[in-house]
Design an enzyme around this catalytic site. Structure first.
Site: not given
Lengths: 116, 345
Positions: B32, B35-38, B40, B55, B147
């Protein structure tokens, strides 16, 4: 403001204005106080009736119709007792009823739900 | 010697980062977003036979700041049970050692895309009020989002409004869960806030840095957040972001002062935006319910707390609120005059 009180106030104010316009008719100017009093009572009755109706039925079109009907009936009775001025009394009286019917539906506050 | 093309490299990287879901009840469907960490993914929960969003962290291992952050995000979400906050279903570690959590799969559109189809200001404000509901709930549970931006709000197919991406959430009071508060990774360093973002990315990328430091999205971050004054952040920092979000809903830009669309906006709405995005936290609304109340009052045609009206503005508002009734009385009086004229002919 609750619906009955709002109907009562608007009905009284518009009824008084309605009666006050009799001043412009020289033939009835002598009975002006009585006309204003009677017209105010008529407005009060129409307002309270519209307010009670608005508490039972939550619909602007039905409220307007009910106000119109009550205003018409009351104004007709007044004109009948006056033996004349049907148009001059019934038309404004019916419209006052309509306005009160609209105002009670649109601006009156519903009663708060009962709490134990 | 031949080099791989960028496209081929991208495909190789995507292949390498595909999570190994062996031993879990999930089956991978589609990617999908990143993001910043991983990343989705859309996945299917084979036990319950439903779609979920999964996620998963980029780096294997359950220790370390990123893993702690993801677990903490899942726990924060799990504690925030509210119709406006995306529910989390599961958290765990994959066979390849990467931490993951699953949440409700939201089939909707991001607010910045959805809002183009909503022309009416009152409708936009009603969406805003639902965002406020979710944020106020989180604040009541001691959680700051930090955020809030259009890209983190999803509108579902039935008009449901969901606040997403609580990865930067800060726990003000350890009410959510003990584990979550212990794992609060204020000192995590993930990127350099001073580096200028690439053109077009400034309003999309969340900037996350270490202690002393910046977390949030330019344009939606409060001044104290921009300064990295993490210790002093409170609900008013999210109120700043909500003010910028309100500005975006009204003008298409978070900075309402620089927008040409402000000429068409009511002064009360501008004042609400200005008050919520005041530079000093003390000048903003003290909490989200008060801000939402002002927006509700505007919608109801009442005076708002943020704006002192002139007599003329009061009259205009009164007329707008009771327009039909005033016109009805005017029509009645006009009819009365006509009857009098008719009678005296």
């Amino acid at each position: 403001m609750n619906k009955v009180l709002l109907g009562l106030l608007i009905g009284a104010v518009l009824g008084a204005i309605d009666g006050g316009t009799a001043w412009f008719t020289p033939a009835v100017r002598a009975q002006l106080v009585g006309i204003i009093f009677g017209s105010t009572i008529k407005g009060l009755i129409a307002g309270v009736a519209a307010g009670i109706f608005a508490r039972k039925v939550n619909s602007v079109p039905l409220g307007i119709l009910f106000g119109l009907a009550v205003g018409f009936v009351l104004a007709y009775l007044v004109a009948y007792m006056q033996h004349g001025y049907y148009f001059e009394i019934i038309l404004p009286g019916s419209i006052v009823g309509m306005i009160v019917g609209y105002a009670t539906q649109r601006y009156g506050a519903a009663p708060a739900p009962a709490t134990r | 010697m031949r080099f791989l093309s960028n496209g081929a490299l991208e495909r190789l990287r995507d292949g390498a980062e595909v999570p190994d879901l062996a031993g879990t009840r999930y089956r991978l469907l589609d990617r999908i977003a990143r993001g910043g960490m991983g990343v989705v993914y859309a996945a299917e929960d084979e036990n319950l036979q439903r779609r979920v969003a999964l996620k998963v962290l980029d780096i294997p291992g359950t220790e370390g700041d990123l893993a702690n952050r993801l677990i903490r995000e899942a726990r924060v979400l799990a504690a925030l049970e509210h119709p406006g906050i995306v529910p989390v279903h599961d958290v765990g570690t994959l066979a390849d050692g990467r931490v993951f959590y699953t949440m409700k799969f939201v089939e909707g559109r991001r607010l910045d895309q959805y809002i183009e189809s909503v022309a009416s200001v009152p409708d936009r404000l009603r969406i805003f009020l639902r965002i406020c509901d979710a944020v106020a709930f989180a604040h009541a549970r001691g959680v700051l989002h930090r955020d809030l931006k259009p890209a983190n709000i999803m509108i579902g197919p039935f008009g449901e409004v969901l606040v997403m991406d609580w990865g930067l959430a800060k726990i003000l009071r350890p009410q959510v869960s003990d584990g979550a508060s212990k794992a609060d990774p204020e000192a995590t360093f993930i990127g350099n806030p001073k580096q200028p973002a690439a053109a077009g990315e400034a309003t999309e990328l969340s900037v996350v840095t270490g202690h002393g430091t910046v977390m949030g999205t330019p344009g939606y971050m409060s001044p104290e957040q921009t300064r990295g004054d993490v210790e002093h952040l409170d609900a008013r920092s999210d109120i700043y972001s909500l003010g910028a979000l309100l500005g975006f809903l009204l003008t298409g830009r978070p900075e309402i002062a620089s927008s040409s669309a402000t000429r068409r906006l009511d002064k009360s709405l501008l004042a609400i935006c200005a008050k919520s995005t005041a530079a000093a936290p003390a000048d903003r609304y003290p909490n989200v319910p008060e801000m939402a109340l002002d927006v509700s009052r505007y919608l109801d045609g009442l005076a708002v707390d943020a704006h002192r009206e002139s007599v003329f503005e009061k009259a205009v508002r009164f007329y707008r609120r009771y327009r039909f009734f005033i016109l009805l009385i005017a029509a009645y009086l006009a009819m009365r005059v006509l009857i009098l004229l008719f009678m005296h002919r």
